[in-house]
Write an enzyme that holds these catalytic residues in place. Structure first.
Site, PDB file in Angstrom:
ATOM      1  N   LYS A 112       0.825  -1.208   0.000  1.00 35.41           N
ATOM      2  CA  LYS A 112       0.000   0.000   0.000  1.00 35.41           C
ATOM      3  C   LYS A 112       0.863   1.264   0.000  1.00 35.41           C
ATOM      4  O   LYS A 112       0.440   2.320  -0.475  1.00 35.41           O
ATOM      5  CB  LYS A 112      -0.941   0.023   1.199  1.00 35.41           C
TER       6      LYS A 112
HETATM    7  C1  LIG Z   1      -4.230  -4.865   0.197  1.00 32.15           C
HETATM    8  C2  LIG Z   1      -3.377  -6.074   0.147  1.00 32.15           C
HETATM    9  C3  LIG Z   1      -3.595  -7.093  -0.792  1.00 32.15           C
HETATM   10  C4  LIG Z   1      -4.750  -7.052  -1.766  1.00 32.15           C
HETATM   11  O1  LIG Z   1      -4.602  -6.029  -2.716  1.00 32.15           O
HETATM   12  P1  LIG Z   1      -5.902  -5.502  -3.521  1.00 32.15           P
HETATM   13  O2  LIG Z   1      -5.429  -4.327  -4.274  1.00 32.15           O
HETATM   14  O3  LIG Z   1      -6.908  -5.156  -2.465  1.00 32.15           O
HETATM   15  O4  LIG Z   1      -6.354  -6.624  -4.367  1.00 32.15           O
HETATM   16  C5  LIG Z   1      -2.711  -8.168  -0.822  1.00 32.15           C
HETATM   17  N1  LIG Z   1      -1.695  -8.256   0.060  1.00 32.15           N
HETATM   18  C6  LIG Z   1      -1.455  -7.315   0.984  1.00 32.15           C
HETATM   19  C7  LIG Z   1      -0.334  -7.489   1.936  1.00 32.15           C
HETATM   20  C8  LIG Z   1      -2.283  -6.174   1.060  1.00 32.15           C
HETATM   21  O5  LIG Z   1      -2.036  -5.249   1.984  1.00 32.15           O
END
Ligand SMILES: *Cc1c(COP(=O)(O)O)cnc(C)c1O
Length: 494
Positions: A112
């Site tokens: 993120k």
């Molecule tokens: C948010 C997240 C995901 C999923 O990503 P999306 O964009 O919601 O599909 C996978 N792994 C981690 C560690 C995340 O923080």
């Protein structure tokens, strides 16, 4: 040509990129999508000579067309700096039979950070450009990682406030501590008695509440979103797909023009959608392999063309993927419906009223290039264990979903296309599950003890993000029902 953003549920109107970023989500509940896909105007060999920031600029300028070069470069410079613990920003590791694109070297050790370290800069730049006078209040639902990354990005940013809602009991210990110890005069963190879908639905309802918005405007506030429904999050994510491809060419691992696969651990469908956008702008992608955990609503969708959220919500060891309503799938639905907003709106109406919808055969045809897969809790734990035993590489529980899905895919398909596994978190963020997988037994020890043991066992340093919260004071302890989310926002803004 300038890119205009329109709602997936209404073909009228249209906003500039900066306006879409400020607004976050369309007032009709739809998501903003570009009116056409631009094409990369630099060759792969030119991009291969650039660093991460250079590539990010070349990608973002194509989509955020009303930002000046100076504005975009300012945002990029401030986002991808020493906050990351590696100069490469998004390094690739070759392990066994795939490349692991490590997107967890930022401040909060999950992917993120790739978008949320730049979103506050894009948001404040956009507000300035559009002469926004109200204070922007970011409302965010998190399955665990977005929350901290958004808090870290927006804390004490002038002209902004942020409220984060997370599922109490539905996140890892490190994830929760990261959020509830967040400092900043403009931040609020609230646990809700519900799951991520409840949090996300609650936030979307607040965005759709025009009366509340009018009240807030009078008091000098306007809402926006830091979730991947905001194009200010989605577009920066396209950059690392382009970056990964150009690195593979630069290192001589593939030839220019050769197709590759990406395997993406998926929850809200934002990350993998960015991969699809990268393909649309010219990156040679064969398959996008969508990896789900036991909440395999997307796998079933790719198999059957039916999206059905009427099922049990399972808490897994990859909590950031515990999602049954994958918001960003709506953007793909819009594309495969032939950019038909009416068709998309009807399907989303069916989803909200009946919890399901079914796409047409023609739409299914356009899903070629996506492959769904899923991995059970057991398969993920085994994958973490086996890859470590064979190679010494430790992956987190989310990356393990992708890795296990890819392993099964290769065995079934015999596809030898070079493949990048998108690695979304540091193993130190989910240490309990990772240690239990490595040692193949339940762990009673405290999380921080396990963190030290993982470090001693593997020789990897404990990341700063973890050290910072080891002894930090808890500053947020509000817990509310999902029906009270709106009241908490109003209270915060009093
Ligand atoms: C948010 C997240 C995901 C999923 O990503 P999306 O964009 O919601 O599909 C996978 N792994 C981690 C560690 C995340 O923080």
């Amino acid at each position: 040509m300038d890119i205009i953003y329109r709602s997936t549920r209404n073909s009228a109107g249209g906003l500039k990129a900066s306006e879409a970023i400020i607004q976050g989500i369309s007032t009709d509940g739809g998501l903003f999508v570009p009116d056409h896909f631009p094409k990369l105007d630099k060759s792969v060999s030119e991009l291969a000579k650039m660093d991460y920031k250079g590539v990010a600029y070349e990608v973002m300028k194509l989509f955020l067309t009303d930002f000046s070069e100076e504005e975009l470069k300012y945002c990029i410079e401030h986002a991808y700096d020493e906050k990351f613990d590696t100069e490469e920003i998004a390094p690739l590791s070759y392990v066994e039979n795939a490349y692991y694109l490590e997107l967890f070297h930022g401040k909060t050790i999950a992917f993120k950070d790739m978008a949320l370290s730049i979103l506050p800069y894009l948001m404040t730049t956009a507000a300035k450009k559009n002469h926004v006078e109200e204070k922007i209040v970011i409302l965010t639902a998190t399955s665990g990682d977005t929350g901290k990354a958004a808090l870290a990005g927006f804390a004490d940013v002038e002209g902004c406030g942020i409220v984060v809602f997370y599922p109490k009991g539905g996140v890892s210990r490190v994830q929760e501590r990261q959020m509830v110890t967040q400092k900043g005069a403009n931040v609020k963190v609230v646990g809700i008695t519900g799951n991520f879908d409840d949090a996300q639905t609650g936030v979307k309802q607040i965005f759709a509440d025009r009366e509340l918005q009018a009240q807030m405007k009078e008091r000098g506030y306007r809402f926006s979103s830091a979730n991947s429904i905001n194009i200010g999050r989605l577009i920066p994510q396209v950059a690392y797909y382009v970056f990964a491809y150009t690195r593979l060419v630069k290192e001589g691992r593939i030839s220019d023009g050769e197709k590759i696969n990406f395997t993406v651990p998926t929850g809200n469908f934002g990350n993998i959608l960015a991969g699809y956008y990268a393909k649309q702008i010219g990156i040679p992608v064969k398959n996008l392999i969508c990896a789900s955990n036991e909440n395999k609503v997307l796998f079933d969708f790719f198999e059957s063309g039916i999206y059905d959220r009427n099922r049990e919500f399972i808490l897994t060891s990859s909590p950031s993927m515990d999602i049954l309503i994958s918001s960003n799938l709506e953007r793909l639905i819009y594309e495969i419906a032939g950019e038909d907003a009416d068709a998309c709106r009807e399907l989303m109406k069916s989803l909200s009223e009946n919890g399901r919808y079914e796409i047409t055969d023609a739409m299914k045809e356009r899903l070629k290039g996506f492959i769904g897969g899923y991995a059970s809790e057991e398969e993920c734990a085994k994958r973490i264990h086996d890859v470590y035993a064979d190679t010494g590489y430790v992956m987190d529980t989310h990356t393990a979903v992708a890795s296990a899905v890819y392993d099964k895919y290769v065995k079934a398909s015999k596809d030898t296309t070079p493949t990048v596994i998108v690695s979304t978190a540091s193993p130190f963020k989910f240490t309990r599950s990772v240690m239990e997988a490595l040692e193949q037994k339940k762990e009673d020890a405290d999380d921080f003890e396990l963190i030290d043991r993982l470090s001693a066992m593997t020789g990897m340093n404990v990341p700063n993000a973890v050290e910072e919260i080891r002894n930090a004071e808890v500053l947020h302890d509000t817990v509310c029902d999902k029906e009270q989310m709106k009241d908490e926002v109003i209270k915060f803004l009093k």
